[in-house]
Write a protein that holds these residues in place. Structure first.
Motif, mmCIF file in Angstrom:
data_model
loop_
_atom_site.group_PDB
_atom_site.id
_atom_site.type_symbol
_atom_site.label_atom_id
_atom_site.label_comp_id
_atom_site.label_asym_id
_atom_site.label_seq_id
_atom_site.Cartn_x
_atom_site.Cartn_y
_atom_site.Cartn_z
ATOM 1 N N GLY A 232 -45.456 -54.047 3.052
ATOM 2 C CA GLY A 232 -44.373 -53.690 3.893
ATOM 3 C C GLY A 232 -43.699 -54.800 4.383
ATOM 4 O O GLY A 232 -42.452 -54.732 4.222
ATOM 5 N N LEU A 233 -44.078 -55.729 4.882
ATOM 6 C CA LEU A 233 -43.370 -57.124 5.599
ATOM 7 C C LEU A 233 -42.702 -57.809 4.303
ATOM 8 O O LEU A 233 -41.449 -57.912 4.608
ATOM 9 N N LEU A 234 -43.308 -58.133 3.193
ATOM 10 C CA LEU A 234 -42.583 -58.704 2.035
ATOM 11 C C LEU A 234 -41.314 -57.868 1.493
ATOM 12 O O LEU A 234 -40.545 -58.586 1.064
ATOM 13 N N HIS A 235 -41.609 -56.781 1.539
ATOM 14 C CA HIS A 235 -40.762 -55.888 0.939
ATOM 15 C C HIS A 235 -39.565 -55.527 1.752
ATOM 16 O O HIS A 235 -38.169 -55.535 1.426
ATOM 17 N N GLU A 236 -39.662 -55.607 3.156
ATOM 18 C CA GLU A 236 -38.525 -55.267 4.087
ATOM 19 C C GLU A 236 -37.654 -56.469 4.466
ATOM 20 O O GLU A 236 -36.572 -56.385 4.800
ATOM 21 N N CYS A 333 -49.127 -52.654 18.603
ATOM 22 C CA CYS A 333 -48.572 -51.682 17.646
ATOM 23 C C CYS A 333 -49.817 -51.098 16.947
ATOM 24 O O CYS A 333 -50.812 -51.558 16.808
ATOM 25 N N ARG A 334 -49.754 -49.659 16.888
ATOM 26 C CA ARG A 334 -50.594 -48.813 16.346
ATOM 27 C C ARG A 334 -50.675 -48.338 14.955
ATOM 28 O O ARG A 334 -51.631 -47.917 14.335
ATOM 29 N N LYS A 335 -49.437 -48.466 14.384
ATOM 30 C CA LYS A 335 -49.205 -48.260 12.955
ATOM 31 C C LYS A 335 -48.500 -49.315 12.307
ATOM 32 O O LYS A 335 -47.648 -49.980 12.820
ATOM 33 N N ILE A 340 -44.442 -53.642 11.564
ATOM 34 C CA ILE A 340 -43.374 -54.129 10.566
ATOM 35 C C ILE A 340 -41.974 -54.198 11.238
ATOM 36 O O ILE A 340 -41.320 -55.100 11.282
ATOM 37 N N SER A 341 -41.691 -52.906 11.935
ATOM 38 C CA SER A 341 -40.531 -53.050 12.658
ATOM 39 C C SER A 341 -40.225 -53.903 13.649
ATOM 40 O O SER A 341 -39.226 -54.453 13.974
#
Length: 391
Positions: A232-236, A333-335, A340-341
């Protein structure tokens, strides 16, 4: 050093336990600081492993697996025992562990003082019953930002704690202010001078032009959803790079390596095992994602890294996380999506990044905790010797 000079030095016994890395690292950091101040007579002992090897191994495995398999049970045990007193039935049982072994150790080593980086207080409990060993002073180095009553014992002469809030909490339990020193949590010597260096980017294979997210899965590599977080981090964020520290979990490292071998953004994911010189990697990172162990959090604070905590397990780690979040020094953070956000909102906003660093600065110390503790203990021993010599 002349032999007679060596034997004039105070002899220190540091008792720790190998439940996680924090207690061991704190013990070693204090030993190293003592040596830097010219005192080389320090003995480190894992009291639980030495006295009850089978029980030690069983409870260590329970502790390590609790993060992913039994977090609710571990949290329940922590919560139930948190207010217990040293002389309660269970408290007395815990502090009796290692009593026979400590008798033999004391007879053999004859230390001038005993330092605890884990609340296994067999010696203080023993000293309440006997002055057989000259009653050497016992000091407790609390390695979390939360106070479990297991750390509190009437025969601990001095406590070393991470914050003024812990000092006040000990005061409410009847511990005199003069018996508590706010030192911080002892860290490796490298954290005294953490500074970014272009050579370090080359050493770790990182791009100095990219923001670096340091993702620490814990010494045993047990943080959940690692693959999803990295993907997710690499994509965002097309410019971010990730330094993933898998600790001693070689299986995790190989699994992630295989998963991202053909990933379109896999070149921005850098994998590491256990990193001994973690202060170097922290010095060139932008943010830290971690399990909330007291030592790792203190390392992040010392390095000035905005801290993000993912799904802290109930117990001391959750309490650590809640405390630092209340000070503006960490985000829980829990999700995966939330983490990522939150990370990207800080990386993309210089003002938020600066504000986070300011909160971290308020928790930093001008002197390293290990140095402060070593100096204080040596001074107290020397004062006691001087007092004795005048009697």
């Amino acid at each position: 050093m002349a032999k007679h000079d060596y034997f004039r030095q105070p002899k220190l016994l540091i008792l720790y336990a190998s439940y996680g890395e924090g207690h061991v690292q704190a013990a070693r950091a204090i030993r190293d600081a003592l040596e830097e101040q010219g005192n080389y007579r320090t003995v480190l002992i894992d009291l639980m492993a030495e006295s009850h090897p089978w029980l030690n191994e069983m409870t260590r495995k329970f502790y390590q697996q609790s993060y992913t398999r039994l977090p609710a049970l571990y949290g329940w045990v922590y919560g139930v025992t948190r207010p217990m007193k040293h002389d309660s039935l269970f408290g007395g049982l815990l502090h009796s562990l290692g009593r026979d072994k400590i008798k033999r150790i004391m007879a053999q080593e004859k230390p001038d003082a005993v330092i605890h980086t884990f609340p296994l207080f067999a010696l203080p409990s023993l000293n309440r019953r006997s002055l057989l060993f000259g009653n050497p002073p016992s000091y407790a180095v609390i390695t979390d930002f939360d106070l479990h009553r297991r750390w509190v014992h009437p025969d601990i002469e001095r406590y070393y704690v991470a914050t003024d809030d812990l000092k006040q909490e000990l005061g409410m339990l009847g511990i005199r202010s003069t018996s508590v020193h706010v030192s911080g949590i002892p860290l490796k010597p490298g954290f005294r001078n953490v500074a970014p260096d272009l050579e370090l980017f080359r050493k770790f294979g990182l791009d100095s032009a990219r923001p670096t997210i340091l993702l620490m899965a814990g010494a045993q590599g047990v943080m959940p959803h690692i693959g999803k977080l990295c993907s997710g981090l690499l994509h965002e964020h097309p410019s971010v790079q990730i330094a993933l520290v898998c600790g001693r979990n070689e299986r995790l490292r190989l699994t992630v390596e295989r998963r991202f071998a053909q990933h379109p953004h896999g070149s921005r994911l850098h994998l590491f095992g256990y990193v001994e010189q973690i202060h170097e990697l922290m010095s060139i990172s932008t943010c830290l994602v971690t399990k909330p162990g007291g030592v790792t959090l203190s390392e992040g604070i010392a390095a000035g890294l905005p801290i993000f905590i993912y799904r802290p397990v109930p117990g001391q780690e959750k309490q650590n996380a809640v405390y630092l979040q209340s000070k503006g020094a960490a985000v829980i953070c829990r999700k995966p999506e939330q983490l990522i956000s939150s990370l990207l909102s800080v990386i993309n906003d210089p003002e938020r990044l600066s504000s986070s660093k300011a909160c971290l600065n308020s928790l930093q110390f001008t002197e390293s905790a290990a140095e402060s503790i070593a100096r204080d203990i040596l001074s107290r021993i020397q004062s006691g010797r001087s007092l004795f010599s005048t009697v």
